[in-house]
Design a protein around this motif. Structure first.
Motif, PDB file in Angstrom:
ATOM      1  N   ARG B 218     -32.261   2.303  39.903  1.00  0.00           N
ATOM      2  CA  ARG B 218     -32.555   1.085  39.179  1.00  0.00           C
ATOM      3  C   ARG B 218     -33.527   1.374  38.042  1.00  0.00           C
ATOM      4  NH1 ARG B 218     -35.999  -4.190  39.966  1.00  0.00           N
ATOM      5  NH2 ARG B 218     -34.826  -5.141  38.318  1.00  0.00           N
ATOM      6  N   LYS B 257     -25.839   9.092  35.991  1.00  0.00           N
ATOM      7  CA  LYS B 257     -25.112   7.913  35.491  1.00  0.00           C
ATOM      8  C   LYS B 257     -24.638   8.152  34.071  1.00  0.00           C
ATOM      9  CE  LYS B 257     -28.133   4.624  36.746  1.00  0.00           C
ATOM     10  NZ  LYS B 257     -28.676   3.268  36.815  1.00  0.00           N
ATOM     11  N   CYS B 341     -27.094  -4.851  44.835  1.00  0.00           N
ATOM     12  CA  CYS B 341     -27.897  -4.366  43.711  1.00  0.00           C
ATOM     13  C   CYS B 341     -27.314  -3.065  43.164  1.00  0.00           C
ATOM     14  CB  CYS B 341     -29.332  -4.123  44.146  1.00  0.00           C
ATOM     15  SG  CYS B 341     -30.181  -5.592  44.668  1.00  0.00           S
ATOM     16  N   VAL B 344     -24.415  -3.677  40.947  1.00  0.00           N
ATOM     17  CA  VAL B 344     -24.740  -4.077  39.583  1.00  0.00           C
ATOM     18  C   VAL B 344     -24.996  -2.842  38.724  1.00  0.00           C
ATOM     19  CG1 VAL B 344     -26.434  -5.283  38.154  1.00  0.00           C
ATOM     20  CG2 VAL B 344     -25.686  -6.298  40.278  1.00  0.00           C
ATOM     21  N   LEU B 345     -25.579  -1.828  39.322  1.00  0.00           N
ATOM     22  CA  LEU B 345     -25.919  -0.634  38.557  1.00  0.00           C
ATOM     23  C   LEU B 345     -24.738   0.319  38.426  1.00  0.00           C
ATOM     24  CD1 LEU B 345     -29.400  -0.045  40.167  1.00  0.00           C
ATOM     25  CD2 LEU B 345     -28.875  -1.091  37.983  1.00  0.00           C
ATOM     26  N   PRO B 348     -20.915  -0.864  36.034  1.00  0.00           N
ATOM     27  CA  PRO B 348     -20.670  -0.444  34.654  1.00  0.00           C
ATOM     28  C   PRO B 348     -20.232   1.014  34.548  1.00  0.00           C
ATOM     29  CG  PRO B 348     -22.743  -1.622  34.804  1.00  0.00           C
ATOM     30  CD  PRO B 348     -22.271  -1.410  36.204  1.00  0.00           C
ATOM     31  N   VAL B 349     -20.743   1.844  35.419  1.00  0.00           N
ATOM     32  CA  VAL B 349     -20.409   3.267  35.335  1.00  0.00           C
ATOM     33  C   VAL B 349     -18.991   3.517  35.841  1.00  0.00           C
ATOM     34  CG1 VAL B 349     -21.032   5.562  36.137  1.00  0.00           C
ATOM     35  CG2 VAL B 349     -22.813   3.899  35.664  1.00  0.00           C
ATOM     36  N   TYR B 352     -16.188  -0.533  34.611  1.00  0.00           N
ATOM     37  CA  TYR B 352     -16.033  -1.237  33.341  1.00  0.00           C
ATOM     38  C   TYR B 352     -15.051  -0.477  32.465  1.00  0.00           C
ATOM     39  CZ  TYR B 352     -19.967  -4.404  34.173  1.00  0.00           C
ATOM     40  OH  TYR B 352     -20.786  -5.364  34.664  1.00  0.00           O
ATOM     41  N   ASP B 358     -19.063  -0.714  21.669  1.00  0.00           N
ATOM     42  CA  ASP B 358     -20.218  -1.534  21.998  1.00  0.00           C
ATOM     43  C   ASP B 358     -19.871  -3.012  21.936  1.00  0.00           C
ATOM     44  OD1 ASP B 358     -21.920   0.356  22.685  1.00  0.00           O
ATOM     45  OD2 ASP B 358     -23.362   0.054  21.071  1.00  0.00           O
ATOM     46  N   ARG B 361     -17.586  -4.201  24.774  1.00  0.00           N
ATOM     47  CA  ARG B 361     -18.311  -4.137  26.030  1.00  0.00           C
ATOM     48  C   ARG B 361     -19.300  -5.308  26.113  1.00  0.00           C
ATOM     49  NH1 ARG B 361     -21.612   0.569  29.088  1.00  0.00           N
ATOM     50  NH2 ARG B 361     -19.685   0.911  30.167  1.00  0.00           N
ATOM     51  N   ARG B 362     -19.919  -5.571  24.983  1.00  0.00           N
ATOM     52  CA  ARG B 362     -20.858  -6.681  24.956  1.00  0.00           C
ATOM     53  C   ARG B 362     -20.126  -7.978  25.244  1.00  0.00           C
ATOM     54  NH1 ARG B 362     -22.857  -6.799  19.518  1.00  0.00           N
ATOM     55  NH2 ARG B 362     -23.812  -4.809  20.063  1.00  0.00           N
ATOM     56  N   ILE B 365     -19.397  -8.263  28.829  1.00  0.00           N
ATOM     57  CA  ILE B 365     -20.512  -8.615  29.688  1.00  0.00           C
ATOM     58  C   ILE B 365     -20.937 -10.060  29.442  1.00  0.00           C
ATOM     59  CG2 ILE B 365     -22.894  -8.080  30.258  1.00  0.00           C
ATOM     60  CD1 ILE B 365     -22.273  -5.188  29.504  1.00  0.00           C
ATOM     61  N   CYS B 366     -20.929 -10.453  28.180  1.00  0.00           N
ATOM     62  CA  CYS B 366     -21.445 -11.770  27.854  1.00  0.00           C
ATOM     63  C   CYS B 366     -20.425 -12.873  28.117  1.00  0.00           C
ATOM     64  CB  CYS B 366     -21.889 -11.826  26.398  1.00  0.00           C
ATOM     65  SG  CYS B 366     -23.245 -10.718  26.084  1.00  0.00           S
ATOM     66  N   ARG B 369     -18.153 -12.936  32.066  1.00  0.00           N
ATOM     67  CA  ARG B 369     -19.172 -12.602  33.034  1.00  0.00           C
ATOM     68  C   ARG B 369     -18.619 -12.582  34.448  1.00  0.00           C
ATOM     69  NH1 ARG B 369     -25.056 -14.635  31.576  1.00  0.00           N
ATOM     70  NH2 ARG B 369     -24.398 -14.136  29.491  1.00  0.00           N
ATOM     71  N   ASN B 376     -18.867  -5.514  39.443  1.00  0.00           N
ATOM     72  CA  ASN B 376     -20.097  -5.132  40.115  1.00  0.00           C
ATOM     73  C   ASN B 376     -19.971  -5.298  41.617  1.00  0.00           C
ATOM     74  OD1 ASN B 376     -21.145  -4.657  37.614  1.00  0.00           O
ATOM     75  ND2 ASN B 376     -22.287  -6.560  37.499  1.00  0.00           N
TER      76      ASN B 376
END
Lengths: 197, 514
Positions: B218, B257, B341, B344-345, B348-349, B352, B358, B361-362, B365-366, B369, B376
């Motif tokens: 984390r 990662k 938790c 969540v980390l 993405p690895v 996604y 970028d 991907r943004r 995520i945005c 969701r 996740n």
């Protein structure tokens, strides 16, 4: 005051940024909900709002709590564009988080295209004195360097666990923003930039 | 019994993609009543005996239409593939076969709810891994000797769980025509890719030697140290002990990662990543507190198991190590992290989309969701069930065994394959749709015409032309006499257009069907 007043106040958008695991969410939660959680729960993005009186003036804070992990850095610029004031958090027990503070502040300047902007730097986790590796003087030094050209920058040490300075850090940030707005800092900065060109 | 399995398969396909199943029904009609209920190695006698009379099947089929829960039940049955024991190594088929032997009673008992004990039996059957050495060995043999069949077997099983476009099988056939080396189909690792993995592998080894620390995975490590570490690893210099000593566990975790995120080919391979993502979209993923004891949890587990088996060997082994180590280190009490938790980390690895710039991907995520949350949660699921995910599902292993048996049988019987009433080439899949409706089925007609309409409304493309050709060929085949030998292979995969047609599920409800 009645609720209608609070609704009439324009919300202030505060963005909390910083490296992963430094306590951004802890600070935000402690401030908005007066809660502290011991376990980790990595944030992707959370927002809170809180209304409070600061210097006898109503303020509505929209606080955006962001992700610190590298996986989510691509979102940074987007929320930086939205923010009106920034709370840059690092942990006094984590050297890496502190190293990132400077680059984050630079990124704010770049995204905002301003030389000055309301930025509060918070050194969190000062209840963990034994693990401390970032001295207060070190952080002060960093902020002073920024203060030379950005008067709206300040440093406060906090502890989300003991609720030390938690309110102060947010309130002072609002004060900085008010000062910034009163002086018309935004316009000045822009004008000076244009004249340079 | 595969026949029942495949029969249920048509039901499953109908729930998801009725147009596809109706196509199959047409094909089956033309195939006639010769042996609709048996898995037949071409030219040979049915491998398995018929346990249920066709008339019962038809009756059951009718009932299925009227009962929505029956569809679910059929799906469950198809997915778990529990069947009366037929193979030599079946040890536990008897108790799970009970719900399938009396499907009609199960269907009629209540249209609203499925019996919970039966469902739990199905789920446990679905979750059961292949435990006997024989099953695992056979599975491995099939993988190495018949990579195409292996691949198709996995995809067919997968199609009962998630949407699999028919391309998956087409692709396999194309690979078959060309020069095929056994690894190629499943994505043979290039040298640079293995090099990439080597770096991550070294980092993982270093990390697993450390003891877990507070907030591992984390907290970010120092970027400079991570870069130095990765550089020295890339150079392959032997003297990086001083660098690794200076690195904290957080640095190692961060470097790991980053290394995985920067792989030229994603860890789950660009070919399989979409399927992993689809498996992640199984409803259970949203609330990952759901364990494998629920139906959707079991579904997800099996889908992930199949997908893992389709990964190239190096990646499969690495993924196994990665997940177990992440689970071991990350879930240690001292880290104060839960599997959610960690999800969540690691989402993405691992899950996604990779080609994501970028910007996309943004936006992912945005804006999407919910999707990000699914990924996740699925990553959390993978970590939580790190060891289970690596096991081979028992049902698939049994099918692999069956395929091997039939292949051996054919090899022994030699020229039998040339007999006139068998297709010139063996069907690549052992699963056939067993329902051959004897009466005219206007439901099917409607579905097919709907599919035609959908295809016509597609934008002009190669794909469209291909589909129209496919559909018209099928039409032609229906018009042809029943005796015509179907030379086409049996594509059991849900639909070539599963991603393009949004079929409203209500149409399957009793009212719409009648």
């Amino acid at each position: 005051m009645s609720k209608s007043v609070s609704k009439s106040v324009k919300p202030i958008k505060i963005v909390v940024i910083g490296s992963g695991g430094v306590g951004k969410s802890a600070l935000t939660l402690q401030f908005s909900k007066s809660k502290f959680f011991l376990d980790y729960d990595p944030t992707i993005e959370d927002s809170f709002s809180k209304s409070c009186y600061i210097d006898n003036e109503m303020a509505r804070l929209d606080i955006l709590d962001t992700a610190g992990q590298e996986e989510f850095t691509s979102m940074r610029e987007q929320y930086m564009r939205l923010g009106q004031a920034f709370l840059v958090v690092f942990s006094v027990t984590d050297r890496k988080g502190f190293e990132e503070v400077d680059s984050l502040i630079q990124l704010i300047y770049r995204v905002k295209d301003r030389e000055a902007f309301p930025i509060m730097v918070a050194g969190n986790k000062i209840d963990l004195q034994n693990d401390r590796c970032i001295d207060q003087s070190l952080a002060q030094e960093l902020v002073q360097r920024h203060q030379e050209f950005n008067p709206y920058c300040a440093y406060i040490e906090t502890s989300a666990k003991t609720r030390l300075n938690v309110d102060l850090v947010f309130h002072d940030l609002v004060r900085l923003l008010r000062l910034y707005n009163a002086k018309g800092g935004s316009k000045q900065a822009k004008k000076s930039k244009c004249s340079l060109l | 019994m595969v026949a029942e399995d495949s029969h249920c398969a048509s039901a499953t396909a109908a729930t998801r993609m009725p147009t596809a199943s109706s196509l199959h029904q047409r094909r089956l009609r033309q195939r006639g009543a010769s042996s609709p209920l048996s898995m037949t190695p071409e030219g040979g006698k049915p491998l398995l005996t018929v346990r249920r009379k066709p008339s019962t099947v038809t009756a059951w089929r009718e009932r299925r239409r009227r009962s929505a829960s029956a569809v679910l039940f059929a799906a469950a049955a198809a997915v778990c593939g529990s069947r009366p024991s037929s193979g030599p190594s079946v040890t536990s088929g008897t108790e799970t076969s009970a719900p399938l032997r009396q499907p009609s009673t199960a269907m009629t008992s209540s249209s609203g709810s499925t019996d919970s004990t039966e469902l739990s039996q199905l789920i446990s059957a679905m979750n059961r891994p292949a435990t006997t050495q024989l099953l695992c060995d056979n599975f491995e043999t099939l993988r190495s000797s018949q990579p195409i069949r292996f691949c198709q077997l996995c995809f067919v099983h997968l199609s009962f769980l998630i949407d699999v476009p028919a391309e998956a099988v087409f692709e396999a056939e194309i690979a078959e025509e060309g020069a095929l080396h056994s690894g190629g189909l499943l994505g043979a690792p290039d040298t640079d890719r293995t090099d990439d993995l080597l770096e991550a592998d070294a980092l993982l080894s270093l990390l697993s030697a450390r003891s877990p620390v507070d907030g591992l995975f984390r907290k970010c490590g120092a970027a400079s140290r991570q870069r130095r570490l990765r550089d020295s690893l890339a150079e392959g210099a032997g003297d990086f002990t001083d660098i690794t000593d200076s690195c904290s566990s957080h640095d190692l975790a961060g470097a790991l990662k980053a290394s995985l995120a920067s792989l030229a080919e994603p860890l789950l391979t660009s070919r399989l990543l979409p399927y992993f993502q689809r498996a992640a979209a199984v409803p259970a993923a949203i609330d990952c507190k759901e364990s494998t004891s629920t139906f959707s949890g079991a579904k997800m587990l099996k889908a992930f198991r199949l997908l893992v088996q389709l990964l190239p060997l190096s990646r499969r082994q690495f993924l196994a190590r990665l997940l177990t180590e992440v689970a071991r280190l990350g879930l240690a009490p001292v880290t104060q992290m839960s599997s959610e938790c960690l999800g969540v980390l690691w989402g993405p690895v691992l899950l996604y989309p990779r080609q994501a710039s970028d910007d996309s991907r943004r936006s992912m995520i945005c804006e999407a969701r919910a999707q990000a949350a699914q990924f996740n949660a699925a990553a959390a699921f993978l970590i939580k069930h790190a060891t289970e995910v690596m096991q081979i599902p028992e049902t698939v292993a049994k099918d692999a065994q069956r395929i091997l048996h039939s292949l051996r049988h054919r090899r022994r019987s030699g020229a039998a394959a040339d007999s006139p009433n068998s297709p010139p080439t063996p069907p690549p899949l052992s699963v056939r749709f067993a329902t051959a409706p004897t009466t005219s089925d206007d439901f099917t007609e409607r579905q097919v015409s709907m599919m035609f309409a959908a295809v016509r409304s597609m934008p002009e493309s190669n794909r469209k032309r291909q589909l129209i050709r496919l559909l018209s060929r099928d039409d032609h085949a229906t018009a042809a006499p029943v005796t015509a030998t179907p030379s086409r292979r049996c594509h059991v995969i849900s639909s070539p257009m599963s991603s393009r047609i949004d079929f409203p599920m209500q149409r399957l409800s009793p009212d719409a069907a009648d």
